[in-house]
Design a protein around this motif. Structure first.
Motif, PDB file in Angstrom:
ATOM      1  N   SER A  11       0.668  -0.693   0.002  1.00 25.72           N
ATOM      2  CA  SER A  11      -0.191  -0.055   0.157  1.00 25.72           C
ATOM      3  C   SER A  11       1.158   1.124  -0.361  1.00 25.72           C
ATOM      4  CB  SER A  11      -0.663  -0.035   1.041  1.00 25.72           C
ATOM      5  OG  SER A  11      -0.744   0.294   2.483  1.00 25.72           O
ATOM      6  N   ILE A  12       1.917   1.171   1.170  1.00 24.95           N
ATOM      7  CA  ILE A  12       2.885   2.820   0.702  1.00 24.95           C
ATOM      8  C   ILE A  12       3.371   2.629  -0.735  1.00 24.95           C
ATOM      9  CG2 ILE A  12       4.783   3.011   1.961  1.00 24.95           C
ATOM     10  CD1 ILE A  12       3.979   2.250   4.385  1.00 24.95           C
ATOM     11  N   ALA A  13       4.199   1.210  -1.395  1.00 20.28           N
ATOM     12  CA  ALA A  13       4.937   1.679  -3.040  1.00 20.28           C
ATOM     13  C   ALA A  13       3.491   1.222  -3.969  1.00 20.28           C
ATOM     14  CB  ALA A  13       5.480  -0.069  -2.372  1.00 20.28           C
ATOM     15  N   SER A  14       2.952   1.358  -3.642  1.00 24.10           N
ATOM     16  CA  SER A  14       1.895   1.662  -4.779  1.00 24.10           C
ATOM     17  C   SER A  14       1.701   2.831  -4.760  1.00 24.10           C
ATOM     18  CB  SER A  14       0.864   0.883  -4.671  1.00 24.10           C
ATOM     19  OG  SER A  14      -0.412   0.697  -3.486  1.00 24.10           O
ATOM     20  N   THR A  15       0.854   3.199  -6.029  1.00 17.94           N
ATOM     21  CA  THR A  15       0.477   4.857  -6.915  1.00 17.94           C
ATOM     22  C   THR A  15      -0.071   4.647  -7.669  1.00 17.94           C
ATOM     23  OG1 THR A  15       2.460   5.478  -8.252  1.00 17.94           O
ATOM     24  CG2 THR A  15       2.516   5.813  -5.350  1.00 17.94           C
ATOM     25  N   PRO A  16      -1.072   5.288  -7.675  1.00 18.62           N
ATOM     26  CA  PRO A  16      -1.921   5.588  -8.770  1.00 18.62           C
ATOM     27  C   PRO A  16      -2.040   5.623 -10.208  1.00 18.62           C
ATOM     28  CG  PRO A  16      -3.539   6.559  -6.628  1.00 18.62           C
ATOM     29  CD  PRO A  16      -1.567   6.183  -6.835  1.00 18.62           C
ATOM     30  N   ALA A  17      -2.103   4.847 -11.031  1.00 18.40           N
ATOM     31  CA  ALA A  17      -1.700   4.790 -12.702  1.00 18.40           C
ATOM     32  C   ALA A  17      -3.112   5.856 -13.297  1.00 18.40           C
ATOM     33  CB  ALA A  17      -1.763   3.137 -13.753  1.00 18.40           C
ATOM     34  N   PRO A  36      -9.333  10.861  -3.200  1.00 23.45           N
ATOM     35  CA  PRO A  36      -7.940  10.666  -2.155  1.00 23.45           C
ATOM     36  C   PRO A  36      -7.402  10.006  -2.405  1.00 23.45           C
ATOM     37  CG  PRO A  36     -10.578  11.163  -0.817  1.00 23.45           C
ATOM     38  CD  PRO A  36     -10.610  10.667  -2.623  1.00 23.45           C
ATOM     39  N   VAL A  37      -8.062   8.561  -2.871  1.00 20.71           N
ATOM     40  CA  VAL A  37      -7.181   7.605  -3.445  1.00 20.71           C
ATOM     41  C   VAL A  37      -6.176   7.670  -4.423  1.00 20.71           C
ATOM     42  CG1 VAL A  37      -8.837   5.677  -2.387  1.00 20.71           C
ATOM     43  CG2 VAL A  37      -8.659   6.196  -4.891  1.00 20.71           C
ATOM     44  N   PHE A  38      -5.999   8.812  -4.901  1.00 19.67           N
ATOM     45  CA  PHE A  38      -5.372   9.262  -6.123  1.00 19.67           C
ATOM     46  C   PHE A  38      -4.475   9.968  -5.066  1.00 19.67           C
ATOM     47  CE2 PHE A  38      -9.267   7.524  -8.968  1.00 19.67           C
ATOM     48  CZ  PHE A  38      -8.230   7.422 -10.024  1.00 19.67           C
ATOM     49  N   GLY A  39      -3.807   9.459  -4.470  1.00 14.00           N
ATOM     50  CA  GLY A  39      -2.320  10.648  -3.815  1.00 14.00           C
ATOM     51  C   GLY A  39      -2.253  10.210  -2.459  1.00 14.00           C
ATOM     52  N   LEU A  40      -1.098   9.422  -2.680  1.00 10.94           N
ATOM     53  CA  LEU A  40      -0.188   8.775  -1.527  1.00 10.94           C
ATOM     54  C   LEU A  40      -0.561   9.410  -0.454  1.00 10.94           C
ATOM     55  CD1 LEU A  40       1.169   6.372  -1.200  1.00 10.94           C
ATOM     56  CD2 LEU A  40       3.499   7.835  -1.583  1.00 10.94           C
ATOM     57  N   ASP A  41      -0.718  10.851  -0.455  1.00 10.48           N
ATOM     58  CA  ASP A  41      -0.425  11.728   1.035  1.00 10.48           C
ATOM     59  C   ASP A  41      -1.520  11.341   1.224  1.00 10.48           C
ATOM     60  OD1 ASP A  41      -1.287  13.049  -1.344  1.00 10.48           O
ATOM     61  OD2 ASP A  41      -0.698  15.302  -1.016  1.00 10.48           O
ATOM     62  N   ILE A  92      -0.205  19.149   4.430  1.00  5.91           N
ATOM     63  CA  ILE A  92      -0.932  17.849   4.484  1.00  5.91           C
ATOM     64  C   ILE A  92       0.416  16.543   4.267  1.00  5.91           C
ATOM     65  CG2 ILE A  92      -1.240  16.153   2.037  1.00  5.91           C
ATOM     66  CD1 ILE A  92      -3.136  18.796   1.353  1.00  5.91           C
ATOM     67  N   LEU A  93       1.732  17.298   3.210  1.00  9.44           N
ATOM     68  CA  LEU A  93       2.734  16.793   3.647  1.00  9.44           C
ATOM     69  C   LEU A  93       3.157  16.486   5.074  1.00  9.44           C
ATOM     70  CD1 LEU A  93       4.638  18.839   0.769  1.00  9.44           C
ATOM     71  CD2 LEU A  93       3.758  16.417   0.977  1.00  9.44           C
ATOM     72  N   VAL A  94       2.760  17.306   6.374  1.00 10.38           N
ATOM     73  CA  VAL A  94       3.551  17.593   7.669  1.00 10.38           C
ATOM     74  C   VAL A  94       1.961  16.663   8.076  1.00 10.38           C
ATOM     75  CG1 VAL A  94       2.977  18.801   9.599  1.00 10.38           C
ATOM     76  CG2 VAL A  94       4.683  19.380   7.892  1.00 10.38           C
ATOM     77  N   SER A  95       0.955  16.345   7.706  1.00 11.92           N
ATOM     78  CA  SER A  95       0.251  15.489   8.775  1.00 11.92           C
ATOM     79  C   SER A  95       0.411  14.582   7.864  1.00 11.92           C
ATOM     80  CB  SER A  95      -1.105  15.983   7.900  1.00 11.92           C
ATOM     81  OG  SER A  95      -1.791  15.209   6.190  1.00 11.92           O
ATOM     82  N   VAL A  96       0.927  13.643   6.865  1.00 12.37           N
ATOM     83  CA  VAL A  96       1.402  12.641   6.890  1.00 12.37           C
ATOM     84  C   VAL A  96       2.588  12.460   7.560  1.00 12.37           C
ATOM     85  CG1 VAL A  96       2.461  10.796   5.354  1.00 12.37           C
ATOM     86  CG2 VAL A  96       0.835  12.877   4.438  1.00 12.37           C
TER      87      VAL A  96
END
Length: 191
Positions: A11-17, A36-41, A92-96
């Protein structure tokens, strides 16, 4: 236990195509549901909310996701009303990173404080979604991404509960937190 690590790694390594769904082609609700599922963050932050909620236990299991979804919708409404919010993408990045560290470090806070923290981060996630509305109908799009967000929280809760059943469950949960924080750093460096 190997399955939990494999699922977390994938789940961490995958990104939407694919890019976001086109509301004209798929409808506003489907566009919001998939957004939401189109952004790893977004994925990492929302799953981390579920992980932290389950780690805290009790009322936190519902309070953190409810706080996140509610505050996210406030941020969404603010974006629709053209109310600016500074530092949306950096927050958003800080939140992760912060949510991952909360899980990794087994941060124990009162439920109200933890819900407040996730709520603050959610404002920025919601504002970003509102800024990306495009041609979608606001109500249907908002309902779609609210449901998707709640489902991602549920995934985090389920992962945490499954980790708790494993031998050294707290270590597995902390490992998921570290993986989330590292995923956040990876997204930050890649930005």
């Amino acid at each position: 236990m190997k399955r939990i690590f494999a699922a977390a790694a994938l789940s961490i390594a995958s990104t939407p195509a694919l890019a976001h769904l086109n509301p004209a082609e798929h409808g506003s609700f489907a566009a919001g549901l998939s957004h939401p599922v189109f952004g790893l963050d977004h994925i990492l932050a929302m799953v981390a909310v579920g992980l932290w909620a389950a780690a805290l236990g009790g009322r936190a299991i519902w309070a953190l996701p409810v706080s996140f979804v509610g505050a996210m919708m406030v941020g969404f409404a603010a974006a629709l009303a053209c109310m600016g919010l500074p530092f949306v993408e950096p927050m958003i990045l800080v939140s992760v990173l912060a949510l991952g560290l909360a899980v990794a470090l087994s941060l124990r806070l009162p439920v109200a404080a933890a819900a407040g923290i996730v709520g603050i981060f959610a404002l920025f996630h919601g504002h970003a979604h509102g800024g990306e509305l495009g041609a979608a109908g606001a109500l249907a799009f908002g309902a779609g991404f609210a449901i998707s967000t709640a489902l991602l929280h549920a995934v985090g809760i389920a992962l945490a509960l499954a980790a708790g059943r494993a031998i050294s469950g707290s270590k597995v949960l902390q490992g998921l937190g570290w993986a989330t924080a590292l995923g956040g750093l990876w997204v930050i460096v890649g930005s």
